[in-house]
Design a protein around this motif. Structure first.
Motif, PDB file in Angstrom:
ATOM      1  N   MET A   1      11.062   4.994  14.857  1.00 14.07           N
ATOM      2  CA  MET A   1       9.280   5.923  15.045  1.00 14.07           C
ATOM      3  C   MET A   1       8.401   5.150  14.648  1.00 14.07           C
ATOM      4  O   MET A   1       8.404   5.040  13.258  1.00 14.07           O
ATOM      5  CB  MET A   1       9.619   7.228  14.626  1.00 14.07           C
ATOM      6  N   VAL A   2       7.468   4.343  15.225  1.00 14.38           N
ATOM      7  CA  VAL A   2       6.335   3.770  14.494  1.00 14.38           C
ATOM      8  C   VAL A   2       5.056   4.884  14.186  1.00 14.38           C
ATOM      9  O   VAL A   2       4.876   5.625  15.084  1.00 14.38           O
ATOM     10  CB  VAL A   2       5.593   2.922  15.567  1.00 14.38           C
ATOM     11  N   VAL A   3       4.835   4.842  13.087  1.00  7.62           N
ATOM     12  CA  VAL A   3       3.679   5.992  12.234  1.00  7.62           C
ATOM     13  C   VAL A   3       2.632   4.816  11.861  1.00  7.62           C
ATOM     14  O   VAL A   3       2.509   4.025  11.118  1.00  7.62           O
ATOM     15  CB  VAL A   3       4.389   6.554  11.119  1.00  7.62           C
ATOM     16  N   GLY A   4       1.442   5.466  12.642  1.00  5.68           N
ATOM     17  CA  GLY A   4       0.209   4.803  12.403  1.00  5.68           C
ATOM     18  C   GLY A   4      -0.408   5.504  11.191  1.00  5.68           C
ATOM     19  O   GLY A   4      -0.564   6.839  11.384  1.00  5.68           O
ATOM     20  N   ILE A   5      -0.633   4.816  10.154  1.00  9.04           N
ATOM     21  CA  ILE A   5      -1.501   5.382   8.873  1.00  9.04           C
ATOM     22  C   ILE A   5      -2.495   4.983   8.449  1.00  9.04           C
ATOM     23  O   ILE A   5      -2.978   3.783   8.594  1.00  9.04           O
ATOM     24  CB  ILE A   5      -0.460   5.630   7.921  1.00  9.04           C
ATOM     25  N   GLN A   6      -3.398   5.609   7.777  1.00 12.41           N
ATOM     26  CA  GLN A   6      -4.524   5.217   7.034  1.00 12.41           C
ATOM     27  C   GLN A   6      -3.984   4.686   5.520  1.00 12.41           C
ATOM     28  O   GLN A   6      -3.617   5.982   4.986  1.00 12.41           O
ATOM     29  CB  GLN A   6      -5.803   6.045   7.109  1.00 12.41           C
ATOM     30  N   PRO A   7      -3.945   3.426   5.068  1.00 14.70           N
ATOM     31  CA  PRO A   7      -3.383   3.525   3.929  1.00 14.70           C
ATOM     32  C   PRO A   7      -4.221   4.373   2.751  1.00 14.70           C
ATOM     33  O   PRO A   7      -5.444   4.326   2.742  1.00 14.70           O
ATOM     34  CB  PRO A   7      -3.800   1.954   3.514  1.00 14.70           C
ATOM     35  N   GLY A   8      -3.254   4.795   1.796  1.00 13.05           N
ATOM     36  CA  GLY A   8      -3.885   5.562   0.735  1.00 13.05           C
ATOM     37  C   GLY A   8      -4.271   6.968   1.030  1.00 13.05           C
ATOM     38  O   GLY A   8      -4.702   7.877   0.119  1.00 13.05           O
TER      39      GLY A   8
END
Lengths: 241, 397
Positions: free
Chosen positions: B109-116
């Motif tokens: 499952m590829v999860v797109g995140i905003q670091p921090g």
């Protein structure tokens, strides 16, 4: 030497009847058996197949309920048209010993535990039961196999252990059903010798049902059973030494 | 009184050991099935806990982002940040797909995140968090990727810079975290042929390519090619605010579906894995019945092999309860051996399952009680048979 008559016979059977089935198909296996055995006496019971020997043993052993008649053990009426408020299981446990054609020892118990088992079932302590078992094994010359597994014993040794088990609760009666059948002459006579010795030592009345020609002459009293009735024959048993 | 059952078991220990081993393997399968269910529940809870969110804001009338597709504009989070009680808000995307590493493929499952921001894996077992805005990834260790390896997702390669653990989807697929922009592209960006085709369609559409409106077709095409969508916004509530209160504010003023942690747990456990749980429950029931039948058959067969001894015991005055006790104890002994074997094998083979298997002590205790109960019930047939034995059998009649 015959047992001296005592105040009360160990076994007194009068007019014992046993009927299997009902109506037209009913079979009278015992038609009025009379029998008396004194304490310390060993008697033989012989008869053809189907004559009622096994039925008589089962009735005396409180395994099968008779249809009529009376059974007295050591002077106490245990059956008189009914089991007289006695539990047949407790009667078998406390007052009757059994020896079978095959020893039928419990294979997963060792020799000592097999002999101690009737005592343990009667509620005796482990220590007391084992002590008594060791005494009996010594009396029957198998004390050296006390810890052995049943499968390690010879046929004669197994039969002696079975006799020790029958004597464990010091019952006034032992019922032996063809106890020498699987044994050769020498071992068969040895077993009869042991039964006689035990009868005298413990004042136990022993009824031996047999077909074994080798041992029939050894009984001082012999009962024939035929068509559900018993006939006593005065035996001239030989001294077994 | 000596233990007749104990002596019998010792006398024929080989038979008992092998029977117990067979039963144990069956019990091991049963415990593993329970462990798989517990693992699914725990994975769901870990997924929620490790996301670091107090609220999930998703498309209206959906159960997103885990149970149903959800699509939101990626500027929604700015509006949320202005609401009272919202401390942090971050976009996330979720997409289950195949990722390739060399010749090896893994379903992830590829999860797109905003670091921090919320959504980032909360702890790492190796490496570091994503620091660059493109082409870095943090993977769950169960995906099998190593630090420094390059993983291909759609059209781009990502370098694995960190490894985390217990970050899997509700269906057990390991998560791979990548920067949000990359994830949006991976999820929504069309391939080159599709873009060329779409531009041609727009140009051929007289309503979009009018002589009086130069540049309209190009603008429309560009808007279609860029991706400004995310699947959810994760919100962290400011100290002193209740999650339910902030969720209600978002629902009222932003008209978006908002779930709190308990509500999301309810969705994951009661809805998403409910069918799997029922499947496992039916399987457990069948295994229990099969175990009972096997124990019953074994004890019955063993008892049939001892009828002569039972007759002798009855003849020399053994009470019914002594005989019943012997058979019951043997059945319970078999159950005990089976349970010990089952617990051991379930523990040994649990790490080899592709999905997390959680063997809880409470389940083991309940399993033990169930095994004992099943064995006790299974022995009743043998006990009935034994108690019917006529002591006369010992006398040959």
């Amino acid at each position: 030497m015959s047992a001296a008559p005592e105040l009360n016979p160990a076994i007194e059977v009068a007019g014992l009847r046993k009927r299997y089935g009902v109506g037209d198909t009913a079979v009278d296996a015992l038609k009025g058996v009379d029998l008396t055995v004194q304490p310390g006496e060993v008697i033989g019971l012989i008869g053809p197949s189907g004559s009622g020997k096994s039925t008589l043993l089962k009735c005396l052993g409180a395994v099968t309920e008779p249809s009529d008649g009376r059974i007295r053990l050591s002077g106490e009426t245990v059956y008189d048209g009914g089991w007289h408020d006695l539990d047949p299981r407790a009667l078998r446990r406390d007052r009757i010993g059994f020896v079978f054609q095959a020893p039928y020892l419990i294979p997963f118990l060792d020799v000592t535990d097999n002999v101690a088992l009737p005592l343990l079932l009667a509620g005796r302590s482990n220590r007391e039961a084992r002590q008594r078992a060791r005494e009996l094994l010594a009396a029957l010359d198998v004390q050296h196999r006390a810890q052995a597994a049943i499968a390690q014993l010879s046929g004669g040794e197994q039969q002696r252990v079975a006799i020790a088990r029958a004597l464990a609760n010091q019952p006034p009666i032992i019922l032996a059903d063809e106890p020498t059948a699987p044994l050769d002459s020498e071992r068969a006579l040895a077993v009869v010798r042991i039964l006689n010795r035990m009868a005298q030592q413990y004042r136990t009345a022993i009824i031996v049902v047999t077909h074994d020609e080798k041992i029939i002459p050894t009984f001082r009293r012999l009962y024939h059973i035929r068509d559900g009735r018993t006939y006593e024959e005065a035996g001239a048993g030989r001294d077994l030494g | 009184m000596i233990s007749l059952a104990g002596r019998d078991i010792l006398h024929s220990w080989g038979k008992y050991a092998f029977t117990g081993l067979g039963l144990g393997l069956l019990i091991g399968v049963t415990l593993s099935m329970a462990g798989i269910y517990r693992g699914m529940v725990d994975d769901g809870k870990a997924l929620l806990a490790n996301s670091g969110a107090d609220l999930w804001v998703v498309q209206r009338d959906t159960l997103g982002p885990y149970a149903e597709p959800s699509s939101l504009r990626d500027d929604v989070y700015r509006g949320l940040l202005g609401l009272p009680g919202v401390a942090h808000a971050a976009n996330v995307t979720y997409l289950t797909m195949q990722a390739r590493q060399g010749k090896r493929e893994a379903r992830v499952m590829v999860v797109g995140i905003q670091p921090g921001e919320p959504g980032e894996p909360r702890y790492l077992i190796a490496g570091r968090q994503i620091e660059r805005t493109h082409y870095e990834a943090v993977a769950d260790a169960s995906a099998g990727f190593q630090l420094g390896q390059r993983v291909r997702i759609r059209r781009h390669d990502y370098t694995v810079v960190g490894l985390t653990r217990r970050m899997v989807s509700a269906s057990g697929d390991p998560m791979v975290f990548i920067p949000l922009r990359d994830a949006q592209e991976a999820q929504f960006l069309k391939d080159n042929d599709a873009i060329v085709n779409e531009r041609a369609r727009v140009r051929a559409n007289p309503a979009l390519n009018r002589p009086g409106a130069p540049g309209l077709a190009e603008t429309v095409s560009r808007s279609q090619e860029s991706s400004r969508m995310v699947n959810a916004v994760l919100v962290q509530v400011a100290p002193g605010w209740s999650a339910a209160e902030v969720a209600e504010t978002i629902r009222r003023w932003k008209r978006l579906q908002t779930y709190t942690v308990p509500q999301m747990e309810e969705i994951l456990i009661a809805k998403l894995i409910a069918t799997s749980a029922r499947q496992i429950a039916v399987f457990l029931l069948i295994l229990a019945v099969v175990s009972a039948a096997i124990v019953s058959f074994i004890i019955y067969t063993m008892t049939l092999g001892k009828l002569r001894e039972i007759a002798v015991l009855k003849l020399i005055g053994a009470r019914n309860r002594t005989i019943a006790g012997m058979i019951l104890q043997e059945a319970l002994g078999l159950g005990l051996i089976g349970f010990l074997v089952g617990k051991t094998v379930a523990t040994l083979w649990a790490p080899y399952f592709p999905k997390y298997v959680l063997l809880e002590p409470g389940d083991a205790a309940r399993g033990f009680a169930a095994v004992m109960l099943i064995c006790a019930l299974a022995s009743t047939l043998a006990i009935r048979t034994a108690l019917r034995v006529d002591p006369a059998t010992a006398m040959g009649g």
